[in-house]
Design an enzyme around this catalytic site. Structure first.
Site, mmCIF file in Angstrom:
data_model
loop_
_atom_site.group_PDB
_atom_site.id
_atom_site.type_symbol
_atom_site.label_atom_id
_atom_site.label_comp_id
_atom_site.label_asym_id
_atom_site.label_seq_id
_atom_site.Cartn_x
_atom_site.Cartn_y
_atom_site.Cartn_z
ATOM 1 C CG HIS A 82 -2.131 -0.843 1.087
ATOM 2 N ND1 HIS A 82 -3.269 -0.459 0.401
ATOM 3 C CD2 HIS A 82 -2.365 -2.099 1.538
ATOM 4 C CE1 HIS A 82 -4.156 -1.438 0.457
ATOM 5 N NE2 HIS A 82 -3.642 -2.439 1.133
ATOM 6 C CE LYS A 107 -6.383 13.964 -0.046
ATOM 7 N NZ LYS A 107 -6.585 12.761 -0.817
ATOM 8 N NE ARG A 108 -4.201 10.411 10.040
ATOM 9 C CZ ARG A 108 -3.870 9.471 10.920
ATOM 10 N NH1 ARG A 108 -4.582 8.363 10.991
ATOM 11 N NH2 ARG A 108 -2.850 9.626 11.736
ATOM 12 C CE LYS A 138 -2.573 10.905 2.969
ATOM 13 N NZ LYS A 138 -3.037 10.101 1.822
ATOM 14 C CB THR A 143 -10.290 4.895 -1.808
ATOM 15 O OG1 THR A 143 -9.988 5.206 -0.443
ATOM 16 C CG2 THR A 143 -9.569 3.626 -2.219
ATOM 17 C CE LYS A 154 -14.123 6.110 0.002
ATOM 18 N NZ LYS A 154 -13.361 6.182 1.261
#
Length: 857
Positions: free
Chosen positions: A384, A575-576, A581, A683, A687
């Site tokens: 992952h 998101k985290r 990110k 993911t 969505k």
């Protein structure tokens, strides 16, 4: 009215049966639900209507719905047992399930009748649903993916068991005070859990510590161990309207009854209880780290506890399964790999490889060669992440102390493997060093990814670009040795929760045009493409989005006291919080927008509401500082008279599955802006796409395949591509090259340094600015100009409503590939050697349970 509300269970339509599925044909379904509800309220909870709270009402309804599952649950396992099917054990340290009630009612097709029954008693189904705690047994994407996969495996009729840990405390509850994150315990079990059933009869014993005895000609013995009991708690996982009910089995640690008995005998009661608690601490709390390895002894205990209990349970079930009416114990393991598949969700369950070897040899008496042949043909590994800090490496000294028998086995696996490498690549000592499972670093350690690869017959990444990076860079040596093992399985999401449940208006609109087949076959959404020039349909798309935005605006007003403009762009990044990110890139753009307004307050400006949500790992200093920065920006901007209602910032506190179900349908713009080559898949991006939000993003993770499906002209793609990132780093990256030639960027960085956004503590954000100016590992400065230009393009497109709606529709219509059903079908056919099906098992009303068929849960 929503699709799930318009289509009561086909069982109810066809036959008037009771909620348990065993009533007479004349029973009225609504009356049956009311009767079961009152029975549970009175006899299970021992409450009457006058003394019951909303939590009591929720529990009574949940138990009523669980009754409806029971016959299907038993029937499913009778079906698996009778047909001696192959079974999947999905091993994951995280399952981020969220709430269960609404999802279960939808999958059973009974939401409408339950809502009607509650309403007739003067109760609100919505209020009852809000009483349920999120089952937050995961940090983020990995755990939520596991939950989506469980839904898909049940919907595809696959015999699957999710194996995880029943943490007493899930992912921490995030509280924001004075703009900073504080962590509070997530007491998700404080009101009990009506869905779970404890299975004491399947309790397993897990060993730690001790010593290993090797006697020639005899089985190896692992003795003098500290034993911990693993008690299973089962939660049903229903498929969508197919009467299949699978299970997620979560293990809870308990000390054995004999634990520290000598202390009781000596009168040292406190010491005995204290030591007992140490054993039970194994399942006390989820480690709140995401894409970050923390080599703590308790974490290693958790990983082995999960693996050992789950494998023992799977072997027990295998030995008791045999086609036919009567239980016949299997004695041979020849069929083991044909009847079982172990999927390792990242390296956390990688100890499954040596543990399966131990169980097969030490407990079942198999020889090494036979045990190894079974092990690697049964196990498969999903990677992952490519981030170095996320790859697990356990110190040998720690493993020797906690798991001495497993370390013996790992050493021998490595010994045989390196012989094989040497034969394949002679005279290449450096390759031997790189590929060794045991790394001879200053602190000798076990590389868990290497162990998982060597011990598995299949290794997969979770998006095309990610899988290529694994083959070309991260595991290049292993790919050269085992090219046939490496596969790609692009992630997916369940359309049941992430459209049917969370966006019923859009689900209705889609069903009106193309029917409801998309719920199980998401690729049917492509039929919507014929409506891209239908202005009437596009207006309906716009109306649905507006309604969802109003719902989110109401939530924001109620919970944060911020009034937002529903006509503004709802710009969302949830998101985290992690540097890769690049939430900081978002913050820099906010500063640019503020400066533009302040510089020329009368200039045209497309209104925007920027929302940021996500949790930072408690020990991740920079991530916490990013949260503080965003909240300081919000405090300044939201109270600036010059800005007015044109720009608002909202931090979505305690972001979780239930909040995502409100936010995602309302979003206009989805921020997926990680540095190319860092996000494995994502993911959340899927969505948002499914719910008609447009993506601004880099060509990273699954964004690449999203662009392939819908065309780049229906996204806002910006920034360096993977090969450009690699080239820039190779030539030597200097952030100043990009800062000095960009006035807006230079000003924003200067404001971070001079205390513009923290006048009470001017140096607060100086480390953020210095990091970007002098280090900038994730290339924010290099991508900044392209990002801002792409955001300006967003503004222009948003001001053309039908163009924007057309792009939204094409996003929705192109989402079919990103169903978890498609992903699981690929796992089944290409890794597990199984065939999914959409067959419907007969309901209990149609065929009674067979008492002569054994059910081994």
């Amino acid at each position: 009215m929503a699709l799930a509300e318009r289509t009561p269970s086909t069982d109810f339509k066809r036959k008037q049966i009771s909620i348990t599925g065993i009533g007479t044909k004349d029973d009225n379904e609504e009356e049956s639900i009311k009767q079961q509800f009152n029975r549970h309220l009175h006899f299970t909870l021992v409450k009457d209507r006058s003394s019951a709270s909303n939590i009591d009402f929720f529990n009574a309804l949940a138990l009523t719905v669980r009754d409806y599952l029971s016959g299907r649950w038993l029937r499913t396992y009778q079906h698996y047992y009778r047909n001696d099917v192959k079974r999947i054990s999905y091993l994951s340290l995280e399952f981020y399930m969220g709430r269960t009630l609404k999802n279960t009612m939808i999958n059973l097709g009974i939401k409408d009748v339950c809502e009607s029954a509650m309403s007739s008693m003067g109760l609100s189904l919505n209020v009852m649903e809000d009483m349920e705690e999120d089952a937050g047994l995961g940090n983020g994407g990995l755990g939520r993916l596991a939950a989506c996969f469980l839904d898909s495996m049940a919907t595809l009729g696959l015999a699957a068991y999710g194996y995880g840990i029943r943490y007493d405390y899930g992912i921490f509850a995030q509280k924001i005070k004075d703009g900073q994150q504080y962590e509070e315990p997530d007491q998700w079990l404080k009101n009990g859990n009506p869905w779970e059933i404890v299975r004491h009869e399947y309790t397993q014993k897990v060993k730690f510590g001790g010593r290993v005895i090797h006697n020639k000609g005899e089985r190896v013995q692992w003795v003098d161990t500290q034993d911990v009991l693993a008690v299973p708690y089962d939660t049903p996982v229903p498929g969508y309207k197919n009467n299949v009910v699978n299970v997620v089995r979560l293990w809870s640690a308990r000390a054995p009854n004999s634990f520290s008995l000598e202390f009781f005998n000596d009168g040292e009661y406190i010491k005995a209880v204290f030591d007992r608690n140490l054993a039970e601490n194994i399942t006390r709390v989820l480690y709140p780290n995401d894409n970050m390895f923390e080599g703590k002894a308790l974490r290693l205990k958790q990983e082995y506890f999960l693996v050992s209990a789950s494998l023992q349970d799977a072997i027990r079930r295998y030995k008791s399964s045999q086609p036919g009416v009567f239980v016949c114990k299997r004695k041979s393991f020849e069929e083991f790999h044909n009847k079982l598949a172990f999927q390792l969700n990242d390296t956390h369950p990688a100890l499954a490889v040596p543990e399966l070897m131990r169980l097969l040899m030490d407990e079942e008496g198999l020889q090494w060669e036979q045990a190894w042949n079974i092990t690697y043909r049964t196990c498969a590994y999903t990677n992952h992440t490519v981030l170095p800090e996320a790859l697990e490496r356990w110190p040998v000294e720690l493993m020797e102390s906690l798991l001495p028998r497993l370390l013996d086995i790992i050493y021998y696996i490595n010994h045989l493997f390196l012989i094989e490498v040497k034969q394949r690549f002679p005279n290449d000592d450096d390759r031997l060093r790189r590929m060794s499972i045991v790394e001879e670093t200053p602190q000798k350690q076990v590389n868990m990814a290497h162990l998982a690869i060597v011990g598995s017959h299949a290794v997969n990444g979770v998006a095309k670009i990610h899988s290529e990076i694994l083959k070309r860079q991260v595991f290049k040596d292993f790919y050269e040795m085992f090219p046939g093992r490496f596969q790609n399985k692009t992630n997916g999401i369940t359309p049941r929760r992430w459209l049917l449940l969370c966006n019923p208006e859009l689900a209705d609109l889609i069903t009106e045009r193309i029917g409801d087949g998309w719920v199980k076959h998401l690729d049917q959404l492509k039929k919507l493409k014929v409506y891209v020039d239908d202005e009437g349909f596009l207006q309906k798309i716009i109306s649905v989005k507006e309604n969802n935005k109003r719902k989110l605006a109401d939530y924001i007003q109620k919970n944060y006291g911020v009034q937002v403009n529903c006509n503004s762009i709802f710009d969302v990044q949830v998101k985290r919080i992690h540097e890769y990110k690049r939430q900081l890139l978002n913050c820099l753009h906010v500063i640019v927008m503020l400066n533009r307004i302040k510089r020329n307050p009368g200039a045209p400006f497309t209104p925007r509401t920027v929302m940021l949500g996500g949790k930072a790992a408690p020990g991740y200093h920079m991530a916490k500082k990013i949260i503080k920065l965003f909240n300081n920006l919000a405090k300044k901007i939201n109270n600036d008279i010059d800005v007015g209602g044109r720009l608002k910032l909202v931090f979505l506190e305690n972001y979780r599955v239930t909040l995502a179900e409100i936010v995602i349908p309302a979003a206009d713009l989805s921020e997926q802006i990680s540095t190319a080559g860092t996000e494995a898949s994502g993911t959340g991006n899927m969505k948002f796409m499914l719910n008609g939000a447009l993506t601004i993003g880099t060509l990273d993770g699954a964004n690449v395949e999203m662009a392939e499906e819908m065309g780049e002209d229906n996204m806002f793609i910006f920034g360096l591509k993977l090969h450009e990132v690699e080239a820039l780093r190779k030539q030597g990256y200097n952030p100043s090259d990009f800062i000095t030639c960009n006035e807006e960027l230079s000003l924003a960085l200067e404001q971070l340094k001079d205390g513009t956004f923290c006048p009470e503590s001017p140096g607060m954000f100086q480390d953020i600015a210095n990091n970007l100016i002098h280090h900038d590992h994730y290339l924010l400065m290099a991508d900044f100009k392209a990002y801002v230009e792409s955001q300006d393009k967003v503004n222009a497109f948003y001001n053309d409503p039908y163009r924007w709606a057309r792009m939204c529709l094409l996003n929705i219509a192109s989402s079919g590939k990103f169903s978890a059903d498609r992903t699981i079908e690929e796992y089944a056919r290409e890794i597990w050697n199984m065939t999914p099906n959409y067959d419907v098992i007969p309901a209990p009303s149609e065929q009674p349970l067979a008492p002569s068929i054994g059910v081994d849960m």
